[in-house]
Design a protein around this motif. Structure first.
Motif, mmCIF file in Angstrom:
data_model
loop_
_atom_site.group_PDB
_atom_site.id
_atom_site.type_symbol
_atom_site.label_atom_id
_atom_site.label_comp_id
_atom_site.label_asym_id
_atom_site.label_seq_id
_atom_site.Cartn_x
_atom_site.Cartn_y
_atom_site.Cartn_z
ATOM 1 N N ARG A 55 58.250 -83.186 -24.497
ATOM 2 C CA ARG A 55 57.325 -82.061 -24.650
ATOM 3 C C ARG A 55 58.071 -80.785 -25.020
ATOM 4 N NH1 ARG A 55 54.716 -84.637 -20.158
ATOM 5 N NH2 ARG A 55 55.986 -83.373 -18.711
ATOM 6 N N LYS A 56 59.236 -80.596 -24.412
ATOM 7 C CA LYS A 56 60.047 -79.413 -24.722
ATOM 8 C C LYS A 56 60.496 -79.433 -26.179
ATOM 9 C CE LYS A 56 64.219 -76.960 -23.222
ATOM 10 N NZ LYS A 56 65.380 -76.985 -22.279
ATOM 11 N N HIS A 57 60.905 -80.601 -26.650
ATOM 12 C CA HIS A 57 61.322 -80.745 -28.046
ATOM 13 C C HIS A 57 60.184 -80.398 -29.000
ATOM 14 C CE1 HIS A 57 63.149 -82.458 -31.646
ATOM 15 N NE2 HIS A 57 62.045 -83.168 -31.812
ATOM 16 N N LYS A 58 58.980 -80.888 -28.691
ATOM 17 C CA LYS A 58 57.826 -80.613 -29.549
ATOM 18 C C LYS A 58 57.496 -79.123 -29.558
ATOM 19 C CE LYS A 58 55.555 -85.135 -29.260
ATOM 20 N NZ LYS A 58 54.330 -85.868 -28.833
ATOM 21 N N ARG A 59 57.604 -78.470 -28.395
ATOM 22 C CA ARG A 59 57.326 -77.030 -28.330
ATOM 23 C C ARG A 59 58.338 -76.246 -29.161
ATOM 24 N NH1 ARG A 59 56.195 -78.012 -22.775
ATOM 25 N NH2 ARG A 59 58.319 -77.347 -22.221
ATOM 26 N N ILE A 60 59.610 -76.640 -29.067
ATOM 27 C CA ILE A 60 60.657 -75.941 -29.828
ATOM 28 C C ILE A 60 60.413 -76.083 -31.326
ATOM 29 C CG2 ILE A 60 63.112 -75.976 -30.416
ATOM 30 C CD1 ILE A 60 63.694 -76.727 -27.503
ATOM 31 N N VAL A 61 60.057 -77.299 -31.751
ATOM 32 C CA VAL A 61 59.787 -77.533 -33.172
ATOM 33 C C VAL A 61 58.604 -76.699 -33.637
ATOM 34 C CG1 VAL A 61 59.000 -79.253 -34.846
ATOM 35 C CG2 VAL A 61 60.803 -79.843 -33.212
ATOM 36 N N CYS A 62 57.526 -76.690 -32.843
ATOM 37 C CA CYS A 62 56.325 -75.948 -33.211
ATOM 38 C C CYS A 62 56.588 -74.449 -33.277
ATOM 39 C CB CYS A 62 55.214 -76.253 -32.196
ATOM 40 S SG CYS A 62 53.636 -75.476 -32.592
ATOM 41 N N VAL A 63 57.278 -73.923 -32.266
ATOM 42 C CA VAL A 63 57.588 -72.493 -32.239
ATOM 43 C C VAL A 63 58.524 -72.119 -33.387
ATOM 44 C CG1 VAL A 63 58.772 -70.685 -30.923
ATOM 45 C CG2 VAL A 63 57.184 -72.229 -29.768
ATOM 46 N N SER A 64 59.486 -72.964 -33.681
ATOM 47 C CA SER A 64 60.437 -72.685 -34.770
ATOM 48 C C SER A 64 59.726 -72.657 -36.116
ATOM 49 C CB SER A 64 61.547 -73.738 -34.778
ATOM 50 O OG SER A 64 62.268 -73.728 -33.575
ATOM 51 N N ARG A 65 58.832 -73.610 -36.339
ATOM 52 C CA ARG A 65 58.086 -73.627 -37.597
ATOM 53 C C ARG A 65 57.252 -72.357 -37.748
ATOM 54 N NH1 ARG A 65 55.647 -79.833 -37.431
ATOM 55 N NH2 ARG A 65 57.553 -80.915 -38.117
ATOM 56 N N THR A 66 56.558 -71.970 -36.669
ATOM 57 C CA THR A 66 55.717 -70.774 -36.716
ATOM 58 C C THR A 66 56.564 -69.529 -36.943
ATOM 59 O OG1 THR A 66 54.172 -71.836 -35.176
ATOM 60 C CG2 THR A 66 53.973 -69.458 -35.474
ATOM 61 N N ALA A 67 57.717 -69.461 -36.283
ATOM 62 C CA ALA A 67 58.590 -68.293 -36.420
ATOM 63 C C ALA A 67 59.115 -68.155 -37.844
ATOM 64 C CB ALA A 67 59.753 -68.400 -35.435
ATOM 65 N N ILE A 68 59.496 -69.276 -38.456
ATOM 66 C CA ILE A 68 59.999 -69.237 -39.838
ATOM 67 C C ILE A 68 58.913 -68.738 -40.781
ATOM 68 C CG2 ILE A 68 60.750 -70.684 -41.769
ATOM 69 C CD1 ILE A 68 62.233 -72.427 -39.723
ATOM 70 N N LEU A 69 57.691 -69.264 -40.618
ATOM 71 C CA LEU A 69 56.587 -68.844 -41.484
ATOM 72 C C LEU A 69 56.270 -67.364 -41.310
ATOM 73 C CD1 LEU A 69 54.287 -69.456 -43.451
ATOM 74 C CD2 LEU A 69 52.887 -70.144 -41.492
ATOM 75 N N PHE A 71 56.469 -61.699 -43.049
ATOM 76 C CA PHE A 71 56.817 -60.316 -42.709
ATOM 77 C C PHE A 71 57.802 -59.738 -43.719
ATOM 78 C CE2 PHE A 71 59.855 -57.426 -40.672
ATOM 79 C CZ PHE A 71 59.004 -56.395 -40.301
ATOM 80 N N LEU A 72 58.858 -60.502 -44.036
ATOM 81 C CA LEU A 72 59.843 -60.017 -44.999
ATOM 82 C C LEU A 72 59.230 -59.810 -46.373
ATOM 83 C CD1 LEU A 72 62.942 -62.196 -44.012
ATOM 84 C CD2 LEU A 72 62.651 -59.734 -43.672
ATOM 85 N N TRP A 73 58.335 -60.704 -46.765
ATOM 86 C CA TRP A 73 57.652 -60.579 -48.056
ATOM 87 C C TRP A 73 56.812 -59.307 -48.082
ATOM 88 C CZ3 TRP A 73 53.727 -64.814 -50.067
ATOM 89 C CH2 TRP A 73 53.348 -64.497 -51.383
ATOM 90 N N GLU A 74 56.021 -59.093 -47.037
ATOM 91 C CA GLU A 74 55.160 -57.910 -46.969
ATOM 92 C C GLU A 74 56.010 -56.638 -46.911
ATOM 93 O OE1 GLU A 74 51.557 -55.885 -46.928
ATOM 94 O OE2 GLU A 74 51.810 -58.068 -47.027
ATOM 95 N N PHE A 75 57.053 -56.644 -46.099
ATOM 96 C CA PHE A 75 57.925 -55.475 -45.961
ATOM 97 C C PHE A 75 58.604 -55.139 -47.288
ATOM 98 C CE2 PHE A 75 62.164 -53.732 -45.122
ATOM 99 C CZ PHE A 75 61.842 -52.596 -44.399
ATOM 100 N N SER A 76 59.114 -56.166 -47.969
ATOM 101 C CA SER A 76 59.814 -55.943 -49.238
ATOM 102 C C SER A 76 58.871 -55.394 -50.300
ATOM 103 C CB SER A 76 60.437 -57.258 -49.717
ATOM 104 O OG SER A 76 61.357 -57.758 -48.784
ATOM 105 N N ALA A 77 57.627 -55.887 -50.318
ATOM 106 C CA ALA A 77 56.661 -55.408 -51.308
ATOM 107 C C ALA A 77 56.247 -53.964 -51.032
ATOM 108 C CB ALA A 77 55.436 -56.322 -51.310
#
Length: 265
Positions: free
Chosen positions: A16-30, A35-41
């Motif tokens: 369960r911990k592994h799945k949470r880490i994967v899910c949080v990491s995917r969301t954080a990357i997106l 954010f960087l795209w919006e900030f740069s524009a």
């Protein structure tokens, strides 16, 4: 009731911990990318006219939702993709069965299928327009052409790799080749069929978009070409995002089908 051991509890907790880490990491990357795209524009690091921004894309999407035009384009592309996908699956299974039933036929057609599968399908699209006209039929056939030949080869290979001992058992019990097909080959090949479907749904979407580039007045492919010609980059990037979401959704449906099959197996 069966008690879960400490080792099993630890394994499940780590899982369960592994799945949470994967899910949080995917969301954080997106979210970081957006954010960087919006900030740069907004700060001028990139040209917002060329690269647009997430907020502009969202606003463009909402405006097209309000005038309901986006539903037409998404619906047309989705309809063409699903129809071409269903045709590909049906034709692939039928032809793979015919090749398996006749070794002579498979030897005759094998080099042609290999060549057609290797042929860049985008080269066929202009020819299809000449043969069939610039209409929806051409787009559906273009979607089919990208996936059908590889699908036939994959399914035929899966059929030939079924356990020969099981087939011999059918013949030992005075069964026919049809019995071997229906009782052994097809049931054993269902995982391969579902795996092929996963690949085909994406390929059919690619083929449909290629067809819409050349022969459509509606659909996301048409919207991409039109927006690039008039430099409406918000429309173009929004269409690409919608295609990504559509591809993910269609793949998820087939993945759900696979899980249901495994559950009730």
């Amino acid at each position: 009731m069966h008690e879960v051991s400490a080792g099993q509890q630890q394994f499940l907790s780590n899982r369960r911990k592994h799945k949470r880490i994967v899910c949080v990491s995917r969301t954080a990357i997106l979210l970081s990318f957006l954010f960087l795209w919006e900030f740069s524009a907004n700060t001028g690091l990139i040209d917002s006219f060329i690269f647009s921004s997430p907020s502009k894309i969202a606003l463009c999407f909402w405006e097209m939702v309000l005038d309901k035009s986006i539903f037409l384009h998404v619906g047309i592309t989705l309809y063409e993709t699903i129809l071409s996908f269903l045709f590909v699956i049906f034709i692939s299974i039928v032809l793979a069965i015919l090749l398996w039933m006749s070794n002579k036929l498979s030897e005759i057609l094998d080099p042609y299928l290999v060549v057609l599968n290797s042929l860049p399908k985008s080269a066929l699209a202009p020819l299809l327009i000449v043969w069939l006209g610039a209409n929806q039929t051409t787009i559906i056939v273009a979607g089919m052409s990208v996936a059908v030949f590889g699908s036939i080869l994959n399914l035929y290979t899966a059929f030939t790799q079924v356990d020969r001992e099981k087939i011999k058992l059918v013949y030992t019990l005075h069964g026919t080749r049809f019995h071997a097909l229906s009782k052994v080959v097809l049931p054993s090949s269902i995982p391969a069929i579902i795996s092929t479907m996963k690949v085909n749904i994406g390929l059919c979407l690619v083929g449909v978009i290629i067809g819409e580039f050349l022969a459509a007045r509606e659909g996301l492919g048409y919207l991409i070409i039109y927006s690039s010609q008039v430099f409406k980059m918000d429309w173009l990037l929004m269409s690409i995002v919608l295609l990504c979401i559509m591809a993910m959704g269609l793949y998820a449906l087939i993945n759900l089908m696979e899980k249901l099959y495994a559950k009730y197996l």
